[in-house]
Design an enzyme around this catalytic site. Structure first.
Site, PDB file in Angstrom:
ATOM      1  N   LYS A  86       3.003 -14.374   5.529  1.00  0.00           N
ATOM      2  CA  LYS A  86       3.497 -15.388   4.958  1.00  0.00           C
ATOM      3  C   LYS A  86       5.131 -15.442   4.599  1.00  0.00           C
ATOM      4  O   LYS A  86       5.427 -15.663   3.723  1.00  0.00           O
ATOM      5  CB  LYS A  86       3.097 -14.402   3.257  1.00  0.00           C
ATOM      6  N   ASP A 119      -6.251  -6.362   4.883  1.00  0.00           N
ATOM      7  CA  ASP A 119      -7.364  -5.839   4.149  1.00  0.00           C
ATOM      8  C   ASP A 119      -8.113  -7.225   3.303  1.00  0.00           C
ATOM      9  O   ASP A 119      -9.535  -6.959   3.137  1.00  0.00           O
ATOM     10  CB  ASP A 119      -6.881  -5.063   2.891  1.00  0.00           C
ATOM     11  N   TYR A 158       1.058  -1.054  -0.117  1.00  0.00           N
ATOM     12  CA  TYR A 158      -0.432   0.301   0.222  1.00  0.00           C
ATOM     13  C   TYR A 158       0.705   1.669  -0.149  1.00  0.00           C
ATOM     14  O   TYR A 158       0.514   2.310   0.247  1.00  0.00           O
ATOM     15  CB  TYR A 158      -0.627   0.299   1.090  1.00  0.00           C
ATOM     16  N   ASP A 186      -1.874 -17.507   4.776  1.00  0.00           N
ATOM     17  CA  ASP A 186      -3.561 -18.913   3.982  1.00  0.00           C
ATOM     18  C   ASP A 186      -4.417 -19.213   5.065  1.00  0.00           C
ATOM     19  O   ASP A 186      -5.613 -20.440   4.772  1.00  0.00           O
ATOM     20  CB  ASP A 186      -2.503 -19.200   3.210  1.00  0.00           C
TER      21      ASP A 186
END
Ligand code: NAP
Length: 500
Positions: free
Chosen positions: A191, A248, A144, A224
């Protein structure tokens, strides 16, 4: 049915009278309707607020201001420190960047807080499971930052920037929220298995910060798996902290668990400023029709009131909202699910009428004021004792095979301090050939390390310039370079897929 048997009970509390001046940004689409509904309820609850109404969004873009945020809006937030914001449209095809993101960044609201709580009366496939969690999303870094470049006419790049400082602040905020809400665990979702430096930094910093909060369980899981777990077993989560992009996505998922965008509130929290807004956008398709659900905005205002220390009024409004949603008398169309439908204004009047009642089904949570981590004036947190440049990645635009490029680069490196270690394409090593079937594009990373014959020599900027000149002289087009650093003897870069 819950909603037909429930009888509202009178509230035992009285309302404090304190005056606040707050910036109101009605925004675009359904924004003005849901903002005025919320203001009406706060006024009816007896809290004296002076609203300073300012503009941002579509009209400001149309007036030619590329930021989409008016000067008056910036001045007002700077002065009042707190804003209640309607959704702002991001024009497609004209105007600048998102005015929402601009506001978050300009006021360094580094934490985006999205509580997700089941409300009896709102029917979802997860009803009855008691979901009650908070997503704490880093709000100003990551992809972002919006630093994008076309590397070649065919290859685009977006920089994912994560800082130790940013990770500290959001980790501390997550634990402070857990403390203020008497929660017993915080999960960090990253991640880090793939992005070892960026997402890995968030994981490591979170683990360091967690040591200062020994009473709160700190757990890591991959983002995930977090998405999977949120659908399989959402009740296990109390606070989920994560990086901007992950947050988000995951926070829209969590909104869906308890009834969708129409009810999901959020707060953008910084050291000095706080901006409260519904998670949803301007929903232009339903604007002006008196059918928008104001629940998300009302709940955002409840968060704002707690931020201001107005705990009693906040709980009073929250309870009136819950009672209304549990009464069965009427629902905004997006959550009606076959029950009586009422418009925005009528629903607002019902909440006003229920002020002073308490829900038997949704008990108020206990909240303390959240201690927001203070702004650090330093720009550097980690100061390694040793640092060394051990090579460079040179990114080259080239239309050909890895073998031809390899020959050209090896030739260019002759007589310089460097030797070609490998070439990768789309992250996978393709030279020296290793039998991998990569579908190559015209964007190549050539990893150059110190020529072994020069072991012990320092790589300096002059040697880099010499190499770059040689590469240009060989007719190759480089578009950027990265220095390969070692900090305290540890590689500050990752390997390509397939690189030894
Ligand atoms: P959206 O405005 O959130 O609307 C998507 C759909 O969700 C609406 O069409 C509507 O569905 C439903 N919805 C959302 N809020 C609702 C509410 N309060 N009551 C009832 N239904 C509601 O998303 P979008 O259409 O992708 O975005 C529209 C504009 O908003 C874009 O310009 C976008 O950039 C902007 N946006 C702003 C923010 C922000 O200000 N923070 C956030 C997201 C998007 P139905 O059509 O089924 O009625």
């Amino acid at each position: 049915m819950i909603e037909n048997t429930y009888k509202a009970q009178p509230a035992a509390t009285t309302t404090p009278r304190v005056k606040h001046t707050i910036t109101a940004i009605p925004g675009d689409g359904i924004g003005p309707e849901i903002t005025s509904a919320t203001q009406k309820i706060i006024q009816a609850a007896g809290l004296e607020i002076e609203w300073e109404t300012v503009e941002a969004g579509k009209k400001v873009f149309e007036a030619g201001l590329a930021s989409g945020v008016s000067k008056e809006c910036l001045q007002s937030i700077r002065k009042n420190k707190v804003a209640l914001k309607g959704p702002l449209e991001t024009p497609i095809g004209y105007g600048g960047k998102s005015a929402n993101v601009t506001l978050r960044k300009m006021f360094e609201t580094f934490g985006n807080i999205r509580p997700v709580r089941e409300i009896p009366g709102i029917h979802t496939p997860f009803s009855g499971r008691g979901i009650d969690l908070v997503v704490v999303r880093e709000n100003v870094e990551d992809l972002y930052a919006g630093i994008e470049h076309m590397q070649t006419p065919d290859v685009a790049q977006c920089l994912k920037l994560i800082s130790t400082k940013g990770c500290y602040k959001i980790s501390e905020l997550a634990f402070e929220i857990a403390s203020a809400e008497k929660r017993s665990s915080v999960h960090v979702a990253t991640k880090a298995n793939i992005m070892k430096k960026t997402e890995g930094m968030m994981k490591q910093t979170f683990e360091t910060v967690s040591k200062s909060y020994p009473k709160i369980q700190a757990k890591h899981l991959l983002i995930d798996n977090c998405a999977h777990q949120l659908v399989i077993n959402p009740e296990q989560f109390e606070v989920i902290m994560t990086t901007n992009m992950n947050g988000d996505i995951i926070s829209d998922l969590t909104s869906g668990l308890v009834g969708g965008l129409g009810i999901a509130p959020s707060a953008n929290i910084g050291h000095e400023y706080a901006i409260f807004e519904a998670v949803h956008g301007s929903a232009p398709d339903i604007a002006g029709k008196d059918i928008a659900n104001p629940t998300a905005m009302i709940q955002s205002a409840v968060m704002m009131l707690r931020h201001l220390g107005e705990f009693q009024v906040a709980t009073q409004i929250e309870q009136a909202l819950f009672v209304t949603l549990q009464s069965g008398q009427g629902y905004p169309v997006d959550i009606a699910a076959g029950r009586p439908v009422v418009g925005t204004r009528q629903f607002t009047d019902m909440v006003v009428a229920n002020l002073g009642t308490q829900s038997a089904l949704s008990k108020p949570r206990t909240y303390d004021k959240v201690k927001v981590p203070q702004r650090e004036s330093v720009t550097v947190i980690n100061k390694p004792k040793t640092r060394k440049v051990v090579g460079t990645d040179i990114f080259i635009e080239f239309d050909g095979t890895p073998e031809v490029l390899g020959d050209l680069i090896e030739d260019a490196a002759e007589g310089t301090d460097f030797k070609l270690k490998m070439i990768s394409n789309r992250g996978t090593m393709v030279y020296p050939a290793n039998g991998v079937d990569t579908d190559c594009v015209d964007h190549w990373r050539c990893r150059m390390t110190l020529n072994p014959e020069l072991t012990g020599k320092d790589i300096d900027d002059n040697s880099l310039w010499q190499l770059l000149n040689r590469i240009s002289q060989n007719g190759l087009c480089w578009m950027h370079i990265e220095k390969l650093n070692q900090f305290d003897g540890e590689n500050a870069y990752t390997k390509a897929q397939g690189e030894a």
